[in-house]
Design a protein around this motif. Structure first.
Motif, PDB file in Angstrom:
ATOM      1  N   GLU A 748      36.612   6.980  88.329  1.00 23.91           N
ATOM      2  CA  GLU A 748      36.060   6.385  88.634  1.00 23.91           C
ATOM      3  C   GLU A 748      36.693   4.327  88.305  1.00 23.91           C
ATOM      4  OE1 GLU A 748      31.648   7.320  88.366  1.00 23.91           O
ATOM      5  OE2 GLU A 748      32.376   6.034  86.418  1.00 23.91           O
ATOM      6  N   ILE A 749      36.000   3.780  88.728  1.00 29.34           N
ATOM      7  CA  ILE A 749      36.577   2.064  88.929  1.00 29.34           C
ATOM      8  C   ILE A 749      34.740   1.886  87.889  1.00 29.34           C
ATOM      9  CG2 ILE A 749      36.123  -0.265  89.541  1.00 29.34           C
ATOM     10  CD1 ILE A 749      38.383   1.310  91.664  1.00 29.34           C
ATOM     11  N   PRO A 750      34.555   1.434  86.520  1.00 29.69           N
ATOM     12  CA  PRO A 750      33.492   0.975  86.026  1.00 29.69           C
ATOM     13  C   PRO A 750      32.703  -0.278  86.499  1.00 29.69           C
ATOM     14  CG  PRO A 750      35.047   0.309  84.651  1.00 29.69           C
ATOM     15  CD  PRO A 750      36.093   0.717  85.616  1.00 29.69           C
ATOM     16  N   ALA A 751      31.534  -0.248  85.988  1.00 35.46           N
ATOM     17  CA  ALA A 751      30.996  -0.951  86.108  1.00 35.46           C
ATOM     18  C   ALA A 751      30.929  -2.209  85.890  1.00 35.46           C
ATOM     19  CB  ALA A 751      28.819  -0.464  86.128  1.00 35.46           C
ATOM     20  N   SER A 752      30.694  -3.485  86.947  1.00 35.08           N
ATOM     21  CA  SER A 752      31.995  -4.835  86.552  1.00 35.08           C
ATOM     22  C   SER A 752      31.124  -5.932  86.943  1.00 35.08           C
ATOM     23  CB  SER A 752      32.861  -4.596  87.436  1.00 35.08           C
ATOM     24  OG  SER A 752      33.279  -3.836  87.467  1.00 35.08           O
ATOM     25  N   ALA A 753      30.689  -6.302  86.020  1.00 28.81           N
ATOM     26  CA  ALA A 753      30.052  -8.358  86.190  1.00 28.81           C
ATOM     27  C   ALA A 753      30.559  -8.897  87.060  1.00 28.81           C
ATOM     28  CB  ALA A 753      30.010  -8.894  84.602  1.00 28.81           C
TER      29      ALA A 753
END
Length: 816
Positions: A748-753
């Motif tokens: 999983e690629i984390p939530a990103s700003a």
């Protein structure tokens, strides 16, 4: 059946199969090229089989040579570059017949490069396949310079990547190349100096150009050369080299009726059951002579041949000109310079306007070309003006031709005559120019760097015009770009005059608004595509482009439109009618990239370069997880029943219903939304964990951002984008908003700003801007524009392949 038994690992045997003639024997110089390799310079007379000498030796060395190293070292694409459009069909027909004789259809592609061709042309879709690509100087060199004429700007980088790797270029009829000669030589030298992903070599072919004209700053020497030797001069080629024609002047009594007098002379001198050719220096005079000849109503067929026809009409005229004589009265072909470059015709009478000496030599090669005609005649006439040539060059030829009055000359004798030709100074492509052309983002006024000066003389520059039934309000925004069959090449200068006159409305496509706008005189530029209403006139099927004609133009019926995405928001591969999960699509694209790189085996790339491309393919679409994009995809369901069947997953692909027009998703409130910008920003933020351990992480991020050709050397907000809640907005992305976490096959690629400060120039908190990162990649000695462009093409074509052929594995969250 006897032909099938011929050994193909022998060049002579291969040519017998290719031609379908068991008695066929290649000329000695052709066999030398097959064994020694294509030279940098091939100097042989017109009519000596240059086309075959380029194509069949390449095929032999690429497909049939007994040494596997030779096969591997021969570039997989042969790019045949011609100065005139009328030659493309003839060369294509010959090449396809040879491939058929060798049973290589579907194994070696033969494709034509033209403006408006389908986006997924085989030479783009399958870069791993061997291919022979045929096109004009305009089409090939503009693509090599990242400014593909007649194509969407978003396709330019793919063609740039492919045309600067794994290609062998054949430049035919060097004497007609103008500025393109120096440009082609500079490209040759710059590829060698700056490095390419795979070998890229070139051959220039001519009978008349001095070698010093091929020497440029970055290509100062000719590495290898092939010309005729003693065995050629005593072979069956000798009959062509010694084919006689008698020179005479055709005198015009009344210059005011020049075209009528030339037509009358053609009518009077033409012999039944033979071919007569008239070569005029301009399209306007060729058209006038043709009309005057028609008025005389000769029994012979009359054919007009020039470069200002739509493809269907041009092909019909060329086929008629090249067909075997069937009318007992014979045939008269009225032509322009297009006939002097490779057209395989043999006339009993050839009438030519005086032109520079190299052109006279080439034109004379169409008179008794095969050496089988008795009493062949080469007549010449002084034109009313020297244009489009230099006056001094035409006068020098006139003096030489006058000295040959009533002399029976041969191709050998003509080539030996030394006639002065003025040296024309053309703009020369330099390293700085090439590097600047890597950026495909237009300037703030919407204009691009003009490459036309590197390709054609000012008077030869073209744009494409198409005619449709538009009505007084012009085209609507749903009208597609004209396909190649609708397009007629028109001189830029002539079209500017037409637009400036103001009585005929012209329309151009605006990529910012994805709509049609009126074309003003200052908008007219080479390579653009313009629409006219059929009632505007300007074209007649029998005579081609004719700005004086006010007759209604017959539109091309059922013509396939161009399919390239033009607007900022277009994304045709995301609306292919198959509901596919993002996780599956990312995996498919990674697999396609690995397979493509293994097939292409680009020796000019490092393992780290390849790994960056594979990671870019793995991560390219993570920005599609954005809630706005997901909502837009789900709105493409055709109806409520289909909407209810959409998988409960993050999607990469959607349906084809409820689109504003083909390929364009509906993005309410964010009309310019680009998912690849969200992908790139995520990988520069919290999502960077997906690139841990990747040696070329910056390269991978660049390739992710560039995978639709829109975000390359810079990121720029569209004119209609304004701050939202005080936050910057660019390409539909709002500064500071979050991209949700994305599940991939690799975790999983984390939530990103979404941090749009990357748009600013220079550095911020030690963080380089997007432009600084892209420039650093472009200018690196071990990467550079050619390798970087190739890697862009690999990622984009892998995405296309994954989109068109999604894997059949069921991961529980997708269906088609």
């Amino acid at each position: 059946m006897a032909l099938l038994a011929i050994e193909q690992d022998n060049f002579v045997g291969m040519t017998k199969r290719a031609t379908g003639d068991i008695a066929f024997e290649p000329y000695p110089y052709q066999a030398r090229i097959a064994e020694e390799g294509l030279p940098e310079l091939l100097v042989v007379p017109t009519g000596a089989g240059k086309t075959m000498a380029a194509v069949l030796p390449w095929l032999y060395r690429r497909r049939f040579h007994t040494d596997s190293k030779v096969r591997a070292q021969t570039p997989r694409r042969l790019v045949f570059v011609l100065p005139m459009r009328v030659l493309v069909e003839q060369t294509t027909t010959s090449v396809r017949s040879w491939l058929a004789g060798l049973h290589l259809e579907g194994v070696v592609d033969c494709e034509v490069v033209m403006g408006g061709e389908p986006r997924v042309s085989p030479w783009r879709k399958h870069p791993e396949r061997d291919a022979i690509i045929i096109g004009t100087l305009d089409m090939v060199l503009s693509r090599s310079l990242n400014r593909g004429y007649g194509e969407s700007r978003y396709i330019w980088p793919i063609d740039f990547g492919l045309f600067n790797a794994d290609c062998h270029f054949i430049y035919d009829e060097v004497q007609l190349m103008g500025p393109a000669l120096a440009t082609s030589r500079q490209l040759h030298g710059l590829r060698a100096a700056m490095g390419t992903a795979a070998s890229c070599t070139s051959t220039w072919m001519s009978a008349t150009v001095p070698e010093e004209q091929l020497l440029t700053f970055d290509a100062p020497a000719i590495a290898s050369k092939v010309e005729l030797e003693t065995d050629d001069l005593t072979s069956k080629l000798a009959k062509r080299l010694d084919a006689e024609k008698t020179v005479s002047e055709l005198r015009i009594g009344d210059p005011k009726h020049y075209e009528r007098e030339v037509a009358a002379a053609l009518h009077a001198r033409h012999r039944a059951d033979t071919l007569t050719i008239a070569v005029l220096n301009t399209v306007e005079r060729a058209r006038a002579v043709y009309k005057a000849l028609q008025a005389l109503k000769p029994d012979a067929e009359i054919v007009l041949l020039h470069s200002r026809f739509r493809p269907g009409d041009r092909q019909e005229h060329a086929s008629q000109a090249l067909a075997n004589l069937s009318n007992p009265a014979g045939r008269i072909v009225v032509s322009t310079q297009v006939i002097e470059a490779g057209v395989d015709l043999s006339a009993a009478l050839l009438v030519t306007e005086a032109a520079p000496w190299p052109s006279i030599v080439q034109r004379a090669g169409r008179c008794n070309r095969d050496g089988l005609t008795d009493n062949a005649q080469l007549a010449w006439v002084q034109p009313p003006s020297a244009a489009p040539y230099e006056k001094e060059d035409v006068e020098a030829s006139v003096e030489e031709l006058q000295s040959l009055e009533d002399v029976a000359i041969t191709p050998r004798l003509l080539r030996e005559r030394k006639v002065t030709v003025s040296e024309v100074i053309h703009p020369v492509l330099r390293r700085k120019d090439l590097v600047e052309l890597f950026d495909t983002l237009p300037d703030l006024t919407g204009n691009d760097i003009d490459v036309s000066r590197f390709i054609r003389n000012v008077d030869d520059l073209d744009l494409s015009v198409a005619w449709r039934e538009l009505g007084p309000d012009g085209p609507t925004n749903t009208d597609p770009m004209p396909g190649r069959l609708e397009r007629c090449p028109v001189p830029v200068g002539a079209f500017r005059k037409l637009v400036n006159a103001g009585d005929r409305a012209a329309w151009r496509h605006d990529h910012l608004t994805n709509g049609w706008v009126k074309c003003r005189e200052r908008d007219v530029r080479p390579g653009m595509v313009v629409l006219l209403d059929v009632l505007s006139g300007g074209y007649i099927a029998a005579t081609g482009w004719d700005p004086d004609s006010r007759m209604a133009v017959e539109p091309v019926i059922n013509a396939e439109p161009a399919t390239d995405d033009e607007s900022t928001a277009d994304d045709p591969a995301s609306t292919n009618g198959s509901w596919l999960s993002l996780k599956r699509h990312l995996s498919d694209t990674e697999t396609q990239a690995r397979t493509l790189l293994e097939s292409l085996a680009p020796m000019g790339l490092t393992p780290a370069h390849r790994d960056a491309a594979i990671h870019a393919a793995r991560l390219h679409d993570i920005g599609k997880a954005h809630e706005h994009f997901q909502a837009a995809l789900r709105r493409t369901a055709a109806n409520a029943i289909e909407e209810a069947s959409i998988p409960n997953a993050v999607l990469a692909k959607g349906g084809t219903g409820r689109l504003r027009h083909a390929g364009t998703l509906d993005h309410p409130g964010r009309p310019n939304f680009r998912h690849e910008l969200a992908s790139a920003l995520a990988l520069l933020g919290e999502g960077a964990v997906a690139l841990e351990g990747v040696a070329e992480a910056d390269l991978a991020v660049y390739l992710v951002g560039a995978h639709h050709g829109r975000i390359r050397m810079g990121i720029r907000a569209m004119p209609d984008e304004h701050p939202f809640d005080g936050r910057r907005v660019a390409l539909g992305i709002r500064d500071g908003e979050m991209l949700p976490a994305v599940a991939t096959e690799h975790g999983e690629i984390p939530a990103s700003a979404m941090d749009l400060s990357i748009m600013e120039m220079g550095e911020r908190d030690g963080r380089p801007s997007w432009s600084a990162r892209a420039l650093q990649l472009r200018d690196r000695a071990d990467l550079g524009p050619f390798r970087l462009g190739f890697l862009e093409a690999v990622v984009r074509l892998s995405d296309w392949a994954a989109s068109s052929s999604p894997s059949l594995e069921d991961d529980g969250d997708s269906h088609g």
